[in-house]
Design a protein around this motif. Structure first.
Motif, PDB file in Angstrom:
ATOM      1  N   ALA A  96      54.344  42.842  83.706  1.00 54.77           N
ATOM      2  CA  ALA A  96      55.727  42.965  84.709  1.00 54.77           C
ATOM      3  C   ALA A  96      56.137  41.575  84.230  1.00 54.77           C
ATOM      4  O   ALA A  96      55.628  40.401  84.006  1.00 54.77           O
ATOM      5  CB  ALA A  96      55.092  43.099  85.675  1.00 54.77           C
ATOM      6  N   SER A  97      57.671  41.629  84.491  1.00 52.79           N
ATOM      7  CA  SER A  97      58.375  40.447  84.358  1.00 52.79           C
ATOM      8  C   SER A  97      58.567  39.687  85.446  1.00 52.79           C
ATOM      9  O   SER A  97      59.105  38.485  85.633  1.00 52.79           O
ATOM     10  CB  SER A  97      59.671  40.726  83.622  1.00 52.79           C
ATOM     11  N   GLY A  98      58.258  40.260  86.540  1.00 50.80           N
ATOM     12  CA  GLY A  98      58.485  39.659  87.874  1.00 50.80           C
ATOM     13  C   GLY A  98      58.281  40.507  89.201  1.00 50.80           C
ATOM     14  O   GLY A  98      57.985  41.664  88.832  1.00 50.80           O
ATOM     15  N   PHE A  99      58.463  40.023  90.401  1.00 45.36           N
ATOM     16  CA  PHE A  99      58.513  41.044  91.491  1.00 45.36           C
ATOM     17  C   PHE A  99      59.700  40.683  92.590  1.00 45.36           C
ATOM     18  O   PHE A  99      59.919  39.645  92.604  1.00 45.36           O
ATOM     19  CB  PHE A  99      56.877  41.377  91.843  1.00 45.36           C
ATOM     20  N   LEU A 100      59.902  41.880  93.421  1.00 44.44           N
ATOM     21  CA  LEU A 100      60.843  41.671  94.279  1.00 44.44           C
ATOM     22  C   LEU A 100      60.198  42.235  95.591  1.00 44.44           C
ATOM     23  O   LEU A 100      59.453  43.459  95.632  1.00 44.44           O
ATOM     24  CB  LEU A 100      62.093  42.263  94.022  1.00 44.44           C
ATOM     25  N   LEU A 101      60.581  41.787  96.641  1.00 44.67           N
ATOM     26  CA  LEU A 101      60.295  42.322  98.004  1.00 44.67           C
ATOM     27  C   LEU A 101      61.264  43.579  98.351  1.00 44.67           C
ATOM     28  O   LEU A 101      62.380  43.437  97.844  1.00 44.67           O
ATOM     29  CB  LEU A 101      60.344  41.398  99.162  1.00 44.67           C
ATOM     30  N   ALA A 105      55.641  34.708  83.257  1.00 41.26           N
ATOM     31  CA  ALA A 105      54.807  35.126  84.258  1.00 41.26           C
ATOM     32  C   ALA A 105      53.118  35.480  83.988  1.00 41.26           C
ATOM     33  O   ALA A 105      52.261  34.794  84.764  1.00 41.26           O
ATOM     34  CB  ALA A 105      55.275  36.423  85.112  1.00 41.26           C
ATOM     35  N   GLN A 106      53.033  35.831  82.795  1.00 44.12           N
ATOM     36  CA  GLN A 106      51.702  35.874  82.427  1.00 44.12           C
ATOM     37  C   GLN A 106      51.258  34.714  81.650  1.00 44.12           C
ATOM     38  O   GLN A 106      49.854  34.540  81.815  1.00 44.12           O
ATOM     39  CB  GLN A 106      51.696  37.217  80.852  1.00 44.12           C
ATOM     40  N   LEU A 107      52.043  33.473  81.471  1.00 49.11           N
ATOM     41  CA  LEU A 107      51.471  32.529  81.186  1.00 49.11           C
ATOM     42  C   LEU A 107      50.923  31.704  82.716  1.00 49.11           C
ATOM     43  O   LEU A 107      49.745  30.985  82.467  1.00 49.11           O
ATOM     44  CB  LEU A 107      52.543  31.365  80.582  1.00 49.11           C
TER      45      LEU A 107
END
Length: 231
Positions: free
Chosen positions: A111-116, A215-217
């Motif tokens: 995933a490239s990120g996350f949001l609430l 994000a994975q880094l």
């Protein structure tokens, strides 16, 4: 709503939404459709449906709930990242809690990120634009807290210590700083090198570790032992 200049509006960002709650899907569709540079191209009711939709519609961005029937958001994210037809799709994980072990797994899966889910409409549109350009959506303080909470107690996913052993000393140094939540500009200032040089190193690190994005880094820095909780 945030204004969009003509250059940004030339090509609309194609977005798909995966959530098992119809009300959530409708809400995000209405919000995103109000921005002239964003086009909602489809909805999915579970992870399996999301993967099929992505293969059929090839969206730029997929908003992905984690807890869904049949195939959950983590499994669906991993399937998309491993398929050459959909590996370009940027996945934004939707969650109710910023500290959630499933979000950690989703970042490790690609995933490239996350949001609430209660994200502000303008922030939602900004997030879609950011990841559609190939960048990761990372709030350093939240991401670091998330990784610190779960990395030490979890089995390694796709990264391990041996993968980091193939990095040069400078690359290991930069990876550790990325893991601490530092931006390219902050790393450049800390190491007294140019931001362009940092970007080059980060690109090489991602290639060597087969990392999907920044994000994975962050995950890799912890799981390889270069950064430890509390550092």
């Amino acid at each position: 709503m945030m204004a969009v200049d003509r250059a940004d509006a030339r090509r609309r960002i194609r977005v798909a939404i995966a959530d098992d709650q119809a009300l959530v899907r409708k809400g995000f569709r209405l919000i995103l459709s109000s921005f002239p540079d964003i086009e909602v191209v489809g909805e999915a009711v579970d992870g399996s449906d999301a993967v099929a939709l992505a293969r059929r519609m090839r969206p730029d961005v997929l908003l992905m709930d984690i807890r869904m029937p049949r195939k959950n958001g983590i499994e669906a994210t991993r399937a998309l990242a491993e398929d050459s037809l959909t590996s370009h799709v940027a996945v934004l994980i939707l969650t109710t809690f910023d500290i959630d072990e499933y979000v950690y797994d989703a970042l490790a899966a690609g995933a490239s990120g996350f949001l609430l889910k209660d994200v502000d409409p303008d922030e939602l549109a900004r997030a879609v634009r950011v990841v559609s350009q190939g960048d990761a959506l990372i709030e350093p303080s939240i991401t670091r807290r998330l990784v610190e909470t779960y990395a030490a107690s979890r089995r390694k996913t796709r990264f391990d210590g041996s993968s980091a052993e193939g990095l040069t000393e400078r690359e290991r140094e930069i990876l550790s700083l990325v893991g601490r939540g530092m931006s390219n500009d902050e790393i450049a200032s800390d190491l007294v090198i140019s931001p362009a040089t940092v970007r080059t190193h980060v690109g090489r690190i991602m290639a060597k570790l087969d990392a999907h994005d920044r994000a994975q880094l962050v995950v890799a820095a912890y799981e390889s032992g270069l950064v430890k909780p509390g550092m």
